[in-house]
Scaffold this motif. Sequence first.
Motif, short mmCIF file in Angstrom:
data_model
loop_
_atom_site.label_atom_id
_atom_site.label_comp_id
_atom_site.label_asym_id
_atom_site.label_seq_id
_atom_site.Cartn_x
_atom_site.Cartn_y
_atom_site.Cartn_z
N VAL A 1 0.83 -1.21 0.00
CA VAL A 1 0.00 0.00 0.00
C VAL A 1 0.86 1.26 0.00
O VAL A 1 0.67 2.16 -0.82
CB VAL A 1 -0.98 0.00 1.20
N GLN A 2 1.81 1.35 0.91
CA GLN A 2 2.66 2.53 0.98
C GLN A 2 3.44 2.71 -0.31
O GLN A 2 3.56 3.83 -0.83
CB GLN A 2 3.62 2.45 2.16
N ARG B 1 2.68 1.77 -3.37
CA ARG B 1 1.80 2.21 -4.47
C ARG B 1 1.34 3.65 -4.26
O ARG B 1 1.33 4.45 -5.19
CB ARG B 1 0.61 1.26 -4.59
N LEU B 2 0.90 3.97 -3.03
CA LEU B 2 0.41 5.33 -2.76
C LEU B 2 1.52 6.37 -2.91
O LEU B 2 1.27 7.49 -3.34
CB LEU B 2 -0.23 5.40 -1.38
N SER B 3 2.73 6.00 -2.55
CA SER B 3 3.85 6.92 -2.70
C SER B 3 4.15 7.21 -4.17
O SER B 3 4.51 8.33 -4.53
CB SER B 3 5.10 6.38 -2.00
N PHE C 1 0.96 9.48 -5.24
CA PHE C 1 0.75 10.77 -4.60
C PHE C 1 2.01 11.45 -4.08
O PHE C 1 1.93 12.53 -3.51
CB PHE C 1 -0.24 10.62 -3.43
N GLN D 1 2.56 12.34 1.03
CA GLN D 1 1.15 11.99 1.03
C GLN D 1 0.94 10.48 1.03
O GLN D 1 0.00 9.99 1.65
CB GLN D 1 0.44 12.63 -0.17
N GLY D 2 1.83 9.75 0.37
CA GLY D 2 1.74 8.30 0.39
C GLY D 2 1.89 7.74 1.79
O GLY D 2 1.17 6.83 2.19
N LEU E 1 -1.39 8.68 3.76
CA LEU E 1 -2.54 7.90 3.31
C LEU E 1 -2.42 6.43 3.71
O LEU E 1 -3.40 5.81 4.13
CB LEU E 1 -2.72 8.03 1.80
N ALA E 2 -1.23 5.88 3.60
CA ALA E 2 -1.04 4.47 4.00
C ALA E 2 -1.22 4.31 5.50
O ALA E 2 -1.79 3.31 5.97
CB ALA E 2 0.34 3.99 3.57
#
Length: 94
Positions: free
Chosen positions: A23-24, A26-28, A31, A35-36, A39-40
């Motif tokens: 998750v971290q 992909r979100l990084s 975003f 922000q990653g 959000l994670a």
Amino acid sequence: GMVIFVVGVVPGIFEEIAFRGLVQGRLSVLFGTRQGLLLAGIAFALAHGVTPALPIHAGLGVYLCWLRWRSNSLLPGMLLHFAYNTTLVVVGAV
């Protein structure tokens, strides 16, 4: 011993792989790093349910994300996650 394994060891490994690894990561990419991480960390907290402990889980989630980013390894987060969960078992909070 079995409770510590089930509540401490297993989540410490698999939640770190899932949230900090997948998750971290992909979100990084989507975003940006900062922000990653946020959000994670929030996703981690929400996955543990909307309870009075949500702010604690959010803070812990963001810190574990930062630890993953800073160390470039899942191992420190796994160890901290294990220690946190095991402490909850020992003091009877779980």
